[in-house]
Write an enzyme that holds these catalytic residues in place. Structure first.
Site, PDB file in Angstrom:
ATOM      1  N   PHE A 120     -19.901  22.487 -28.863  1.00 56.23           N
ATOM      2  CA  PHE A 120     -20.043  24.051 -28.278  1.00 56.23           C
ATOM      3  C   PHE A 120     -19.293  24.778 -29.413  1.00 56.23           C
ATOM      4  CE2 PHE A 120     -15.911  22.998 -26.660  1.00 56.23           C
ATOM      5  CZ  PHE A 120     -15.428  24.184 -26.280  1.00 56.23           C
ATOM      6  N   LYS A 121     -18.278  24.212 -30.094  1.00 62.57           N
ATOM      7  CA  LYS A 121     -17.484  25.268 -30.802  1.00 62.57           C
ATOM      8  C   LYS A 121     -18.262  25.873 -31.954  1.00 62.57           C
ATOM      9  CE  LYS A 121     -13.835  23.599 -28.861  1.00 62.57           C
ATOM     10  NZ  LYS A 121     -12.411  22.822 -29.316  1.00 62.57           N
TER      11      LYS A 121
END
Length: 536
Positions: A120-121
């Site tokens: 998700f980063k």
């Protein structure tokens, strides 16, 4: 709450006010050690729900970010270009697709792992990398080599931030990136993703200690005036406001996806459940709600490093050590093996501001900054602090929390695999192609477990559980859960990009326990000097 065309930013600890978006992105951390926040949280336009409902991820991101970034700082067409470049690297056309994991339970999974590093980063760090590049190109127009503005990006990682930041900045001009990670405490795939990137501007440092030790070194470097004045330090950790900003988009995007499903009515509730370590991901959801997103409570899902869960269950006591006096525990979800959730400071400031009895905005801000400074000082000197009842009540109005144990994490991965066979999967979703069901990574499993508890208390409420990483990044936990299960083969789950990654040439600099932040400072200076020599 209102939207002004010249959105300004301040520090949670009171020393800095009236800063521009560019200031806070390039600085990352305030000079007083505080985190940057918008002076006002913008309200959504009146017709947001109908106007934004069918927008692409990129167009939605543009609408949201435009409320926080003045066009006098980044002209609209430039901002659109930055956003477009940032998400063109994603493998899924929807960027952050929503999967109907369990229709009977009204449980949806928001897949956030379709970016270049499968975590998700990427949603935030692809954007942040392009922002850095945009500001540097602008600063360095017509400048000769020796006069160019060079950025030294420093970050700590418990696994995913490092590779996402490196992939966002590799090969970019006028920027060096240094990532610190704890020796032996990130997964082999995560380490290989970082250390096999051999671009000259990428530097990995492996530190004897925990993620919190790495984070402490990073904060000490930012607090060093000499290094800041000579090397223009910038942050990629979620202390950087641009990361929170970028993550707000997928709360709106997934909300629209779920409200379009069959059976959704005006009375239906939507609740988000977020696996939480440093509190940045869920804080983006809180900003979305403050802006006007019609969501129910946000559920914080922690692992056995449960400082956030204990805060809510202990009457507002925020303490590094649990009742056994234990420090950080190693779990199957290493990205959440964190004792101090840095972004919680941002929430505390707003809660202190909202509950202040002062009559003027200026006085409320002053009081909030003083409260936060006092609490964070107590955390540093005494290992913890307690907030007033009004602040805790304000937090409980917005959040609930759950703690999921190591054993529960493993059994949840197994249970989901054996019971969830979603029909609306896109390419790249984590499913066994034989007879097995959906495969969760351990962090996502914690969120699903917490979601099921919340569903039991709130039947009928639609739950969006955030899936933060592809399971292939956490082979040992997934194998432990699914070895011997019908139809399971880890090789099937492995994305093409991971095959042979651990065998590639890698480069990393070990940092001994005795080096301290000063030792890291000298490494940074020497590496940047060497890098610049190579460019001249």
């Amino acid at each position: 709450m209102s939207h002004t065309l010249s959105q300004k930013y301040l520090s949670t600890r009171g020393a800095s006010y009236g800063l521009s978006f560019e200031d806070v992105v390039l600085k990352g951390l305030a000079s007083d050690g505080g985190l940057f926040i918008p002076e006002e949280i913008p309200a959504l336009p009146a017709s947001w729900e109908s106007e934004w409902r069918d927008l692409s991820f990129e167009d939605l991101a543009f609408r949201i970010m435009s409320l926080y970034i003045s066009p006098s700082e980044i002209p609209s067409e430039d901002l659109k270009g930055i956003i477009k470049r940032s998400y063109a690297t994603f493998r899924h056309s929807e960027r952050t697709p929503v999967v109907e994991l369990d229709p009977q339970q009204n449980l949806y999974l928001l897949e956030l792992f379709h970016g270049p590093t499968f975590a998700f980063k990427d949603v935030a760090l692809q954007f942040l990398g392009n922002l850095f590049e945009y500001f540097l190109v602008r600063k360095n127009q017509d400048k000769q080599d020796q006069d160019r503005h060079h950025l030294t990006v420093v970050g700590a990682t418990s696994g995913d931030t490092g590779s996402a930041a490196i992939y966002g900045l590799r090969g970019k001009k006028d920027v060096s990136i240094f990532i610190l990670f704890p020796t032996g405490k990130v997964s082999p795939i995560q380490q290989a993703q970082m250390t096999t990137v051999l671009d000259p501007n990428v530097h990995n440092l492996t530190v004897d200690g925990s993620f919190d030790d790495c984070q402490d070194i990073v904060k000490a470097l930012f607090a060093d005036p000499e290094l800041n004045s000579t090397h223009n330090l910038a942050a990629v950790n979620s202390i950087n406001w641009a990361r929170i900003l970028a993550q707000i988009t997928y709360y709106f995007y997934s909300y629209f996806a779920v409200t379009k499903t069959a059976g959704f009515t005006q009375d239906s509730q939507v609740r988000f459940v977020v696996p939480s370590g440093n509190f940045g991901d869920i804080l983006a959801g809180w900003f979305a709600k403050q802006m006007g997103l019609a969501a129910d409570k946000l559920v914080i899902a922690t692992n056995e490093n449960d400082i956030l869960d204990r805060f809510f269950r202990s009457g507002g006591n925020y303490s590094k050590n649990d009742s056994q006096g234990m420090g950080v525990k190693e779990t199957h979800s290493p990205a959440m093996d964190i004792l101090v959730s840095s972004n919680f400071e941002r929430l505390l400031w707003f809660l202190a501001f909202q509950t202040s009895t002062a009559s003027s905005v200026a006085e409320k801000r002053k009081q909030a900054s003083e409260s936060v400074s006092g609490w964070l000082n107590q955390l540093k000197t005494q290992g913890g602090f307690s907030v007033p009842a009004a602040v805790l009540d304000a937090a409980k109005a917005e959040f609930e929390s759950e703690r999921v144990s190591n054993d529960e994490t493993i059994s949840q991965i197994r249970s989901t695999y054996n019971t969830c066979f979603p029909s609306n999967l896109g390419a790249g979703s984590a499913k066994s192609s034989k007879t097995g069901g959906y495969i969760l990574d351990p962090h996502s499993a914690i969120a699903v477990n917490a979601s099921l508890r919340s569903i039991a208390r709130n039947p009928g409420t639609k739950h969006i559980s955030l899936s933060t990483a592809h399971p292939a990044k956490f082979a040992s936990a997934v194998d432990l859960s699914l070895q011997g299960q019908d139809g399971y083969s880890f090789q099937e789950v492995l994305p093409q990009e991971f095959i042979g990654l651990e065998e590639r040439e890698s480069r990393v600099t070990p940092v001994g326990a005795s080096a301290g932040w000063q030792g890291v400072r000298e490494i940074v200076k020497a590496e940047v000097e060497q890098e610049l020599q190579g460019l001249r």
